[in-house]
Design a protein around this motif. Structure first.
Motif: not given
Length: 285
Positions: A178, A182, A187-188, A191-192
């Motif tokens: 993580p 963030p 957001p992409e 998430e990855r």
């Protein structure tokens, strides 16, 4: 001495014996990845005892909702981590590691602050400074509670390659982690997750977790998983000749790699035999 008779199409192997004569029996360029977690030369015995708790109406420990438990002590595993001349012991084994790596191979040497700086000088001499790839810091959240200096909460993993022009490294195969912030990425991307850097935050093996074997200095599978993913491909051979509890083999097997583990400690062989039941065990004597 019984010969190893090792071939790269043979079974996964656990070798019980002195690692130096065992290594000398193996052919050049046999392994894609070598991970080593040698004794850290702490000057004191290393011990860990397994402890199990079981429900009991008359137990001496009280837990959740007032339930009683008995504590059962298991096998005590340990070894003497003290060498009069540490580098006289370790250097010939590192030279064998260089010989046994193939042209795309990588060595990971796991030490702590006592010897890591000496190791860098020795490995520069054995491999060449141009073959130095990384100094990885593994930081963890348990351990020393020093009051007169900064508590020691990290190990050092030195990474050297056999050939800087051809070595194998696949960072896309590594599990992502993580982002610490963030909200600063899309957001992409959040998430990855992000690719790890050379500072790895990972807890030690929990004394009460499923992963524990009870072996002193056992390393967590998460640290080895990252190493095996990045520096080997499925089907490659991985070697650990200070194998201890067998974490390298456990991770290599789960990721579809082949492995050879070597250790002279009967306690280590007992743990690995239980943990890696499908591997063949050979005793040198």
């Amino acid at each position: 001495m019984n010969g190893l008779n090792w071939t790269n199409d043979g079974p996964d192997l656990i070798v019980h014996g002195d690692n130096l004569p065992a290594l000398e029996q193996l052919p050049d360029a046999s392994f894609r990845l070598i991970y080593l977690d040698p004794p850290f030369n702490t000057g004191r015995p290393q011990k860990r005892q397994t402890i199990t708790t079981v429900r009991s109406a008359t137990g001496t420990r009280v837990g959740f909702k007032g339930r009683s438990y008995d504590t059962i002590k298991g096998t005590l595993y340990g070894y003497d981590d003290s060498f009069a001349d540490y580098w006289e012991f370790l250097e010939p084994r590192l030279l064998e590691a260089w010989r046994l790596l193939d042209d795309r191979g990588t060595l990971y040497l796991h030490l702590d602050y006592r010897e890591a700086h000496y190791a860098k000088v020795v490995l520069d001499a054995l491999f060449g400074r141009e073959c130095f790839l990384n100094e990885i810091i593994w930081a963890y959240d348990y351990g020393a509670r020093a009051t007169k200096r900064w508590p020691s909460k990290h190990d050092t993993i030195l990474v050297y390659v056999k050939n800087p022009a051809t070595y194998y490294f696949d960072n896309e195969a590594v599990d992502r982690e993580p982002y610490m912030a963030p909200g600063l990425v899309t957001p992409e991307k959040a998430e990855r997750g992000k690719l790890p850097t050379d500072v790895w935050w990972h807890t030690i093996v929990s004394p009460t977790g499923k992963e524990k074997t009870g072996y002193a200095t056992q390393k967590p599978e998460g640290v080895l998983r990252r190493i095996v993913q990045a520096s080997s491909a499925p089907g490659d051979w991985v070697l650990d000749f200070f194998a201890g509890s067998g974490t390298t083999g456990a991770v290599a097997g789960k990721l579809g790699r082949r492995f050879m583990l070597v250790d002279a400690n009967p306690d280590a062989i007992e743990v690995m035999r239980s943990r890696l039941g499908s591997a063949e065990v050979v005793t040198l004597g």
